[in-house]
Design a protein around this motif. Structure first.
Motif, mmCIF file in Angstrom:
data_model
loop_
_atom_site.group_PDB
_atom_site.id
_atom_site.type_symbol
_atom_site.label_atom_id
_atom_site.label_comp_id
_atom_site.label_asym_id
_atom_site.label_seq_id
_atom_site.Cartn_x
_atom_site.Cartn_y
_atom_site.Cartn_z
ATOM 1 N N SER A 1 12.250 -15.100 10.184
ATOM 2 C CA SER A 1 11.461 -16.814 9.880
ATOM 3 C C SER A 1 11.217 -15.884 8.521
ATOM 4 O O SER A 1 10.975 -14.920 8.178
ATOM 5 N N PHE A 2 11.123 -17.402 7.511
ATOM 6 C CA PHE A 2 10.962 -16.867 6.314
ATOM 7 C C PHE A 2 9.445 -16.909 6.384
ATOM 8 O O PHE A 2 8.830 -15.397 5.786
ATOM 9 N N MET A 3 8.204 -16.781 7.232
ATOM 10 C CA MET A 3 6.923 -16.239 7.604
ATOM 11 C C MET A 3 7.122 -14.839 8.008
ATOM 12 O O MET A 3 6.163 -14.078 7.306
ATOM 13 N N ASP A 4 8.095 -14.309 8.747
ATOM 14 C CA ASP A 4 7.737 -12.986 9.152
ATOM 15 C C ASP A 4 7.902 -12.315 7.854
ATOM 16 O O ASP A 4 7.425 -11.045 7.358
ATOM 17 N N PHE A 5 8.407 -12.592 6.831
ATOM 18 C CA PHE A 5 8.784 -12.118 5.602
ATOM 19 C C PHE A 5 7.464 -12.510 4.998
ATOM 20 O O PHE A 5 7.085 -11.632 4.138
ATOM 21 N N VAL A 6 6.852 -13.455 4.980
ATOM 22 C CA VAL A 6 6.159 -13.339 3.901
ATOM 23 C C VAL A 6 4.838 -12.515 4.441
ATOM 24 O O VAL A 6 3.525 -11.687 4.174
ATOM 25 N N TYR A 7 3.958 -12.134 5.777
ATOM 26 C CA TYR A 7 3.099 -10.871 6.149
ATOM 27 C C TYR A 7 3.926 -9.399 5.381
ATOM 28 O O TYR A 7 3.107 -8.843 5.126
ATOM 29 N N TRP A 8 5.527 -8.972 5.498
ATOM 30 C CA TRP A 8 5.726 -7.770 5.168
ATOM 31 C C TRP A 8 5.393 -8.340 3.563
ATOM 32 O O TRP A 8 5.141 -7.144 3.358
ATOM 33 N N ASP A 9 6.506 -9.375 3.061
ATOM 34 C CA ASP A 9 6.020 -9.326 1.895
ATOM 35 C C ASP A 9 4.406 -9.364 1.144
ATOM 36 O O ASP A 9 3.719 -8.100 0.226
ATOM 37 N N MET A 10 3.725 -9.362 1.554
ATOM 38 C CA MET A 10 1.542 -9.709 1.682
ATOM 39 C C MET A 10 1.082 -8.188 1.842
ATOM 40 O O MET A 10 1.191 -7.760 0.587
ATOM 41 N N LYS A 11 1.428 -7.895 2.796
ATOM 42 C CA LYS A 11 1.607 -5.941 3.204
ATOM 43 C C LYS A 11 2.100 -5.918 1.812
ATOM 44 O O LYS A 11 1.667 -4.322 1.391
ATOM 45 N N GLN A 12 3.234 -5.214 1.200
ATOM 46 C CA GLN A 12 4.135 -4.985 0.268
ATOM 47 C C GLN A 12 3.335 -4.933 -1.129
ATOM 48 O O GLN A 12 2.649 -3.659 -1.615
ATOM 49 N N GLN A 13 2.908 -5.906 -1.246
ATOM 50 C CA GLN A 13 2.412 -6.899 -2.441
ATOM 51 C C GLN A 13 0.272 -5.845 -2.227
ATOM 52 O O GLN A 13 0.084 -5.684 -3.049
#
Length: 107
Positions: free
Chosen positions: A90-102
């Protein structure tokens, strides 16, 4: 590998390059992309990253050099979603991953 804007510059006799300011039909903008037979222009009235394909000689006045505007945070995330989004449920899974990457400082 061919140089950026090689086709446009050689075939139309213009001086297109990244960051060059232009007036296209009276509208100010900055060249931000080599689109092969066209120039990619980010007009001042558009958000950063919005690129219009313009013919290199149709009502174009080439000016001095300027700066390419940075994408907004939301646009940067949208670009990353286009690149990595199919790896997530889902998009929210991506957002959580993206926040960790940032938080780690990038990829």
């Amino acid at each position: 590998m061919r140089d950026s804007f090689e086709y446009v510059n050689n075939n139309y006799g213009v001086n297109a390059c990244f960051g060059r300011r232009v007036l296209v039909d009276g509208k100010p903008g900055t060249i931000t992309k080599d689109c092969g037979h066209h120039i990619g222009v980010n007009f001042d009235h558009d958000k950063p990253g919005v690129i219009a394909n313009c013919h290199p000689t149709w009502k174009v006045e080439y000016l001095g050099m300027g700066k390419i505007r940075k994408l907004t945070k939301a646009q940067e995330r949208g670009t990353r979603w286009l690149e990595y989004g199919d790896m997530f449920e889902s998009f929210m899974d991506f957002v959580y991953w993206d926040m960790k990457q940032q938080a780690k400082g990038g990829e």
